[in-house]
Motif scaffolding. Structure first.
Motif, PDB file in Angstrom:
ATOM      1  N   SER A 102     -21.263  -0.769  44.533  1.00  0.00           N
ATOM      2  CA  SER A 102     -20.179   0.141  44.877  1.00  0.00           C
ATOM      3  C   SER A 102     -18.871  -0.526  44.468  1.00  0.00           C
ATOM      4  O   SER A 102     -18.863  -1.571  43.809  1.00  0.00           O
ATOM      5  N   LEU A 103     -17.748   0.043  44.896  1.00  0.00           N
ATOM      6  CA  LEU A 103     -16.454  -0.618  44.710  1.00  0.00           C
ATOM      7  C   LEU A 103     -16.186  -1.634  45.804  1.00  0.00           C
ATOM      8  O   LEU A 103     -15.169  -2.320  45.768  1.00  0.00           O
ATOM      9  N   ASP A 104     -17.093  -1.718  46.785  1.00  0.00           N
ATOM     10  CA  ASP A 104     -16.994  -2.706  47.860  1.00  0.00           C
ATOM     11  C   ASP A 104     -15.625  -2.631  48.542  1.00  0.00           C
ATOM     12  O   ASP A 104     -14.912  -3.621  48.676  1.00  0.00           O
ATOM     13  N   LEU A 105     -15.302  -1.438  49.024  1.00  0.00           N
ATOM     14  CA  LEU A 105     -13.957  -1.181  49.562  1.00  0.00           C
ATOM     15  C   LEU A 105     -13.725  -1.824  50.924  1.00  0.00           C
ATOM     16  O   LEU A 105     -12.578  -1.913  51.364  1.00  0.00           O
ATOM     17  N   TYR A 106     -14.770  -2.266  51.583  1.00  0.00           N
ATOM     18  CA  TYR A 106     -14.628  -2.809  52.940  1.00  0.00           C
ATOM     19  C   TYR A 106     -14.899  -4.309  52.998  1.00  0.00           C
ATOM     20  O   TYR A 106     -15.086  -4.866  54.063  1.00  0.00           O
ATOM     21  N   ARG A 107     -14.879  -4.948  51.847  1.00  0.00           N
ATOM     22  CA  ARG A 107     -15.183  -6.373  51.799  1.00  0.00           C
ATOM     23  C   ARG A 107     -14.081  -7.175  52.484  1.00  0.00           C
ATOM     24  O   ARG A 107     -12.937  -6.732  52.610  1.00  0.00           O
ATOM     25  N   GLN A 108     -14.470  -8.358  52.920  1.00  0.00           N
ATOM     26  CA  GLN A 108     -13.502  -9.311  53.467  1.00  0.00           C
ATOM     27  C   GLN A 108     -13.026 -10.246  52.338  1.00  0.00           C
ATOM     28  O   GLN A 108     -13.802 -10.545  51.439  1.00  0.00           O
ATOM     29  N   PRO A 109     -11.774 -10.653  52.296  1.00  0.00           N
ATOM     30  CA  PRO A 109     -10.777 -10.496  53.368  1.00  0.00           C
ATOM     31  C   PRO A 109      -9.819  -9.328  53.158  1.00  0.00           C
ATOM     32  O   PRO A 109      -8.744  -9.311  53.750  1.00  0.00           O
ATOM     33  N   ASP A 110     -10.180  -8.349  52.300  1.00  0.00           N
ATOM     34  CA  ASP A 110      -9.256  -7.244  52.013  1.00  0.00           C
ATOM     35  C   ASP A 110      -9.910  -5.882  52.209  1.00  0.00           C
ATOM     36  O   ASP A 110     -10.049  -5.105  51.269  1.00  0.00           O
ATOM     37  N   PRO A 111     -10.354  -5.573  53.438  1.00  0.00           N
ATOM     38  CA  PRO A 111     -10.981  -4.259  53.670  1.00  0.00           C
ATOM     39  C   PRO A 111      -9.985  -3.127  53.451  1.00  0.00           C
ATOM     40  O   PRO A 111      -8.779  -3.309  53.587  1.00  0.00           O
TER      41      PRO A 111
END
Length: 473
Positions: free
Chosen positions: A74-83
């Motif tokens: 995915s675009l990994d929109l909720y990844r840490q450290p920048d959700p």
């Protein structure tokens, strides 16, 4: 056993399985735990499992031994450290990426829908590689009418989470935000009603799926999961820490009931000043749990740990005098099974499917009503006071898990359902030539043609990820 008339057993022939999971973190939610252990045990039975997953990618125990991983990012929109990040222009690959970002911008959770669309495109190019597709609670429109035998696991309907989150919301603004985030329920209900075969993990979840999602009971199959009993096992060499209570909980998820356990701990410490709580989960920055810890003066008596290894988790549970599951609802309760397998006395609520796992009150656990801090405190006090009771509960609890809740048993029954799905949904040709190896780790990201099914409805809002299981962030 198989349904009458299916005419095949799990041992009839090995299968090529596409196991889909839109989230696979083994330390954050039960989906990653499920994929990790089920894939390993299916491979041990002789099946070939290709896990097709988005970020966070799962950790798999049997890679190269019948299990492979295809990354479908995915675009990994909720990844840490920048959700909740906004991707750079160069990150956009197609219209699905644009849909993912637009849904996030408007307060929804896009990943189940967008993963299902990417998975549909990927599988369309590789139909000859698989005998059966197993979806792990994606429940997205893209998985309808695949033209391949399909089994879908629903751990429990997330409508339950939605109800509890709405009940706990303090303001109308928060309730509006929750309704938007949980907009997936429209999609999930529509998809679930059209699924040919639904697998779930408990009788409680089966009833909820039928009631909340409208799935006919005849299409629902209950296959309990369990603990890795080789890892989660007693070890007398690990010293017991006086007064230690261990729980696994997401502090910000109301259905986990952690706020009631914090209140119960305050009551217990009147008679047991050494009593303290270790929470496997992220320390909350605010909210009801943080407020309760502060108001009861428990800052030094409640510790949060996150990101620990399996070995560290096992030793933590072994060191506790009591393990506790304070949940208002669970679709299964891996933490209960794992604590019992470790030989630690269990105090648990009767929320959802917890009693199906934990067993009878006074025999394999001490059971209390959900949401009752007083009853929880009384049970904890009883367990901490009576070493003999703890030993009896611990021994009976492990025996119960060994008899009913192991991943090997889950894999055998799941494989039977695969064969049944192939027989009833339209059997493919038997396994002969090996499928394409292009789906191994490192395959180009989305794979398959860029087109999509023009009949697929995209108007409904996608869903929030379910976070239930044995590890929390």
């Amino acid at each position: 056993m198989l349904a009458k008339g299916a005419g095949v057993t799990a041992e009839a022939r090995p299968l090529r399985v596409a196991l889909l999971s839109y989230k696979g973190n083994p330390y954050c939610g039960g989906q990653g735990v499920y994929v990790r252990h089920l894939s390993r045990e299916l491979a041990a039975l002789g099946h070939r499992v290709e896990v097709i997953a988005a970020q966070p990618y799962p950790v798999l125990d049997a890679l190269g031994e019948g299990v492979t991983l295809t990354e479908l990012p995915s675009l990994d929109l909720y990844r840490q450290p920048d959700p909740f990040r906004t991707p750079r222009r160069g990150e956009y690959r197609d219209w699905i990426d644009a849909l993912e970002v637009a849904t996030m911008w408007t307060g929804g959770f896009p990943e189940p829908l967008t993963f299902s669309l990417r998975a549909r495109r990927h599988l369309a190019a590789r139909r000859a590689d698989f005998d059966v597709v197993h979806d792990n609670q994606t429940l997205g429109y893209g998985l309808l009418d695949l033209g391949m035998p399909l089994v879908t696991t629903v751990h429990h309907p997330i409508t339950v989470d939605r109800r509890l989150d709405l009940a706990a919301a303090p303001t109308w603004r928060r309730r509006a935000s929750i309704r938007r985030w949980y907009g997936f329920t429209r999609m999930q209900k529509r998809v679930a009603r059209r699924l040919p075969s639904v697998l779930t993990v408990s009788g409680s979840s089966s009833a909820e799926i039928s009631a909340d999602l409208g799935v006919p009971p005849a299409r629902i199959h209950t296959v309990p999961i369990g603990a890795d009993t080789r890892l989660f096992s007693p070890d007398p060499a690990v010293p017991e820490v006086p007064g230690r209570i261990v729980t696994t909980s997401s502090a910000d998820v109301p259905l986990k009931g952690l706020v009631f356990l914090v209140e119960a701990l305050a009551k217990v410490r009147v008679q047991h000043p050494e009593a303290h709580l270790v929470v496997v989960g992220k320390r909350p920055d605010g909210g009801p749990v943080a407020d309760a810890v502060e108001s009861f003066g428990l800052q030094e008596a409640v510790k949060f740990v996150k990101g620990i290894s399996d070995a560290e988790l096992v030793d933590l549970i072994r060191s506790a005098q009591v393990a506790c599951v304070p949940s208002l609802y669970e679709g299964f309760s891996l933490p209960a099974a794992e604590a019992m397998a470790t030989g630690t006395a269990l105090v648990a609520t009767t929320g959802g499917a917890v009693p199906e796992v934990a067993g009878p009150d006074g025999e394999t656990c001490l059971a209390v009503p959900p949401g009752d801090a007083g009853a929880l405190a009384a049970a904890l006090d009883r367990a901490l006071t009576d070493p003999g009771l703890r030993r009896r509960l611990a021994a009976a609890g492990r025996a119960r898990v060994l008899a009913h809740f192991t991943w090997t048993r889950a894999a055998v029954r799941t494989a039977e359902l695969y064969h049944e799905a192939i027989a009833t949904q339209g059997a493919k040709s038997p396994v002969g030539e090996r499928g394409s190896d292009a789906g191994r780790r490192g395959r180009p990201t989305a794979g398959g043609p860029a087109g999509h099914d023009s009949n697929t409805p995209f108007g409904a809002e996608p869903e929030r990820a379910a976070a239930h299981g044995s590890r929390t962030c």
